[in-house]
Write an enzyme that holds these catalytic residues in place. Sequence first.
Site, short mmCIF file in Angstrom:
data_model
loop_
_atom_site.label_atom_id
_atom_site.label_comp_id
_atom_site.label_asym_id
_atom_site.label_seq_id
_atom_site.Cartn_x
_atom_site.Cartn_y
_atom_site.Cartn_z
N ASP A 16 0.84 -1.20 0.00
CA ASP A 16 0.00 0.00 0.00
C ASP A 16 0.87 1.25 0.00
O ASP A 16 1.98 1.25 0.55
CB ASP A 16 -0.91 -0.02 1.24
CG ASP A 16 -2.02 1.02 1.15
OD1 ASP A 16 -2.31 1.48 0.03
OD2 ASP A 16 -2.58 1.38 2.19
N ASN B 152 1.29 3.34 -2.97
CA ASN B 152 1.80 3.77 -4.29
C ASN B 152 1.26 5.15 -4.68
O ASN B 152 2.00 6.02 -5.15
CB ASN B 152 1.37 2.79 -5.38
CG ASN B 152 2.02 1.43 -5.24
OD1 ASN B 152 2.92 1.26 -4.43
ND2 ASN B 152 1.57 0.48 -6.03
N ARG C 133 -0.09 7.55 -2.77
CA ARG C 133 0.38 8.65 -1.91
C ARG C 133 1.85 8.98 -2.19
O ARG C 133 2.27 10.13 -2.17
CB ARG C 133 0.19 8.30 -0.43
CG ARG C 133 -1.24 8.55 0.03
CD ARG C 133 -1.51 7.89 1.35
NE ARG C 133 -1.62 6.46 1.20
CZ ARG C 133 -1.38 5.58 2.17
NH1 ARG C 133 -1.01 6.01 3.36
NH2 ARG C 133 -1.52 4.29 1.96
N ASN D 144 -10.38 -3.18 -6.33
CA ASN D 144 -9.60 -2.30 -7.21
C ASN D 144 -10.25 -2.11 -8.58
O ASN D 144 -9.92 -1.17 -9.31
CB ASN D 144 -8.16 -2.82 -7.39
CG ASN D 144 -7.28 -2.64 -6.17
OD1 ASN D 144 -6.30 -3.37 -5.98
ND2 ASN D 144 -7.60 -1.66 -5.33
N ARG E 5 -11.53 1.39 -9.38
CA ARG E 5 -10.66 2.56 -9.63
C ARG E 5 -10.88 3.08 -11.05
O ARG E 5 -11.44 2.38 -11.90
CB ARG E 5 -9.20 2.15 -9.43
CG ARG E 5 -8.94 1.79 -7.98
CD ARG E 5 -7.48 1.81 -7.64
NE ARG E 5 -7.36 1.63 -6.20
CZ ARG E 5 -6.25 1.82 -5.53
NH1 ARG E 5 -5.15 2.21 -6.13
NH2 ARG E 5 -6.22 1.65 -4.23
N ARG F 59 1.81 -5.00 6.10
CA ARG F 59 1.11 -3.97 5.32
C ARG F 59 1.97 -2.72 5.33
O ARG F 59 2.35 -2.22 6.40
CB ARG F 59 -0.26 -3.65 5.91
CG ARG F 59 -0.96 -2.61 5.03
CD ARG F 59 -2.38 -2.30 5.45
NE ARG F 59 -2.97 -1.42 4.46
CZ ARG F 59 -4.18 -1.54 3.95
NH1 ARG F 59 -4.96 -2.49 4.34
NH2 ARG F 59 -4.64 -0.68 3.05
N SER G 161 -8.15 -5.23 4.81
CA SER G 161 -8.63 -4.98 3.45
C SER G 161 -8.99 -6.23 2.65
O SER G 161 -8.58 -6.38 1.50
CB SER G 161 -7.59 -4.15 2.67
OG SER G 161 -7.47 -2.89 3.25
N GLU H 34 0.98 -13.23 12.35
CA GLU H 34 1.50 -12.05 13.03
C GLU H 34 1.37 -10.88 12.04
O GLU H 34 1.72 -11.02 10.86
CB GLU H 34 2.97 -12.24 13.41
CG GLU H 34 3.19 -13.33 14.44
CD GLU H 34 2.54 -13.00 15.79
OE1 GLU H 34 2.50 -11.81 16.16
OE2 GLU H 34 2.06 -13.93 16.45
C1 FPP Z 1 -1.85 0.07 -3.43
O1 FPP Z 1 -1.45 1.37 -3.57
C2 FPP Z 1 -1.31 -0.81 -4.44
C3 FPP Z 1 -2.03 -1.42 -5.40
C4 FPP Z 1 -3.46 -1.16 -5.60
C5 FPP Z 1 -1.48 -2.40 -6.32
C6 FPP Z 1 -0.05 -2.82 -6.15
C7 FPP Z 1 0.60 -2.76 -7.46
C8 FPP Z 1 1.94 -2.69 -7.70
C9 FPP Z 1 2.94 -2.76 -6.64
C10 FPP Z 1 2.45 -2.50 -9.08
C11 FPP Z 1 2.30 -3.62 -10.03
C12 FPP Z 1 2.33 -4.98 -9.47
C13 FPP Z 1 3.03 -6.05 -9.89
C14 FPP Z 1 2.81 -7.30 -9.18
C15 FPP Z 1 4.02 -6.04 -10.95
P1 FPP Z 1 -2.56 2.51 -3.57
O2 FPP Z 1 -2.72 2.97 -4.96
O3 FPP Z 1 -3.80 2.05 -2.91
O4 FPP Z 1 -1.86 3.59 -2.69
P2 FPP Z 1 -2.56 4.76 -1.85
O5 FPP Z 1 -3.21 4.11 -0.66
O6 FPP Z 1 -1.42 5.62 -1.47
O7 FPP Z 1 -3.54 5.43 -2.75
#
Ligand code: FPP
Length: 260
Positions: free
Chosen positions: A20, A22, A24, A68, A71, A188, A196, A207
């Site tokens: 989690d 990405n 932000r 997701n 989105r 997490r 989630s 754990e």
């Molecule tokens: C959450 O960040 C992350 C995801 C919804 C997906 C994870 C995806 C990757 C790491 C990239 C591609 C994956 C692979 C396996 C190659 P968020 O967007 O919910 O972050 P936020 O809470 O900050 O908005």
Amino acid sequence: MPPAAISPNRLPRHVAIIMDGNGRWAEARGLERNRGHLAGVDSVKEVVRCVQDLGLEYLTLYAFSSENWNRPDAEVSELMRLLEVYLEENIAEAQERGVRLRVMGRLDSLPASTRSAVDRAVDATRDNPNGDLIFALSYGGRGEIVDAARRLMLAAEAGRLDPELLDEETFAAHLYLPDVPDPDLLIRTGNECRVSNFLLWQIAYAEIYTSPVMWPDFRREHLEVAIGDYQSRERRFGMTSAQVETVSETVSEAGRGSRA
Ligand code: FPP
């Protein structure tokens, strides 16, 4: 070899990660959210290598949840594209390292190109012996439980299962990947403390470790700290501390001279 901060004796067999932060991470840099997902792929690569180097058997990554799908289209498409590229580019490394790529979730909902990339990666690495890298895709824990319940009901209807005999073991055998042991450690990132809808059945005794680090910044050292923290905990599985000590003494007596 594990680094000094990690004991080689009490490593988790299975680590599961909710990646989690990405979005932000990107927003804090004035970038589009998708740039955070792109940067997050580097963290995936590093964590996968680290898990392998430590000799852990299972790593499950929450790559795309059933929620997701809600989105914006452009974000969903980019996540699918990144996954396809990752799988294409990493089959060779998975082969070299002997990693088996697996997936869990409602795969029928994936776009055809993503589904093909997944199928190719899974087929190519099917017999690899050095650990499982599992992507949870179009995955939700409640959905998985409902899917298991549906299969059980069909089995009962067909006379292959007596509802009176249903127990936890039989139920668990109908989950998506019944051969995979429950996660020992759930991490997490992104400074949130929620489950989630991830592996709801399987994390009963996991754990839980939360990290303030946003996923694109999560590196080998952060994973090692999480595992060190896991090793400092006492896992009680509902028992008292005294009982846990007796059980672990019995196990180590029994295992003396063997690998147990
Ligand atoms: C959450 O960040 C992350 C995801 C919804 C997906 C994870 C995806 C990757 C790491 C990239 C591609 C994956 C692979 C396996 C190659 P968020 O967007 O919910 O972050 P936020 O809470 O900050 O908005």
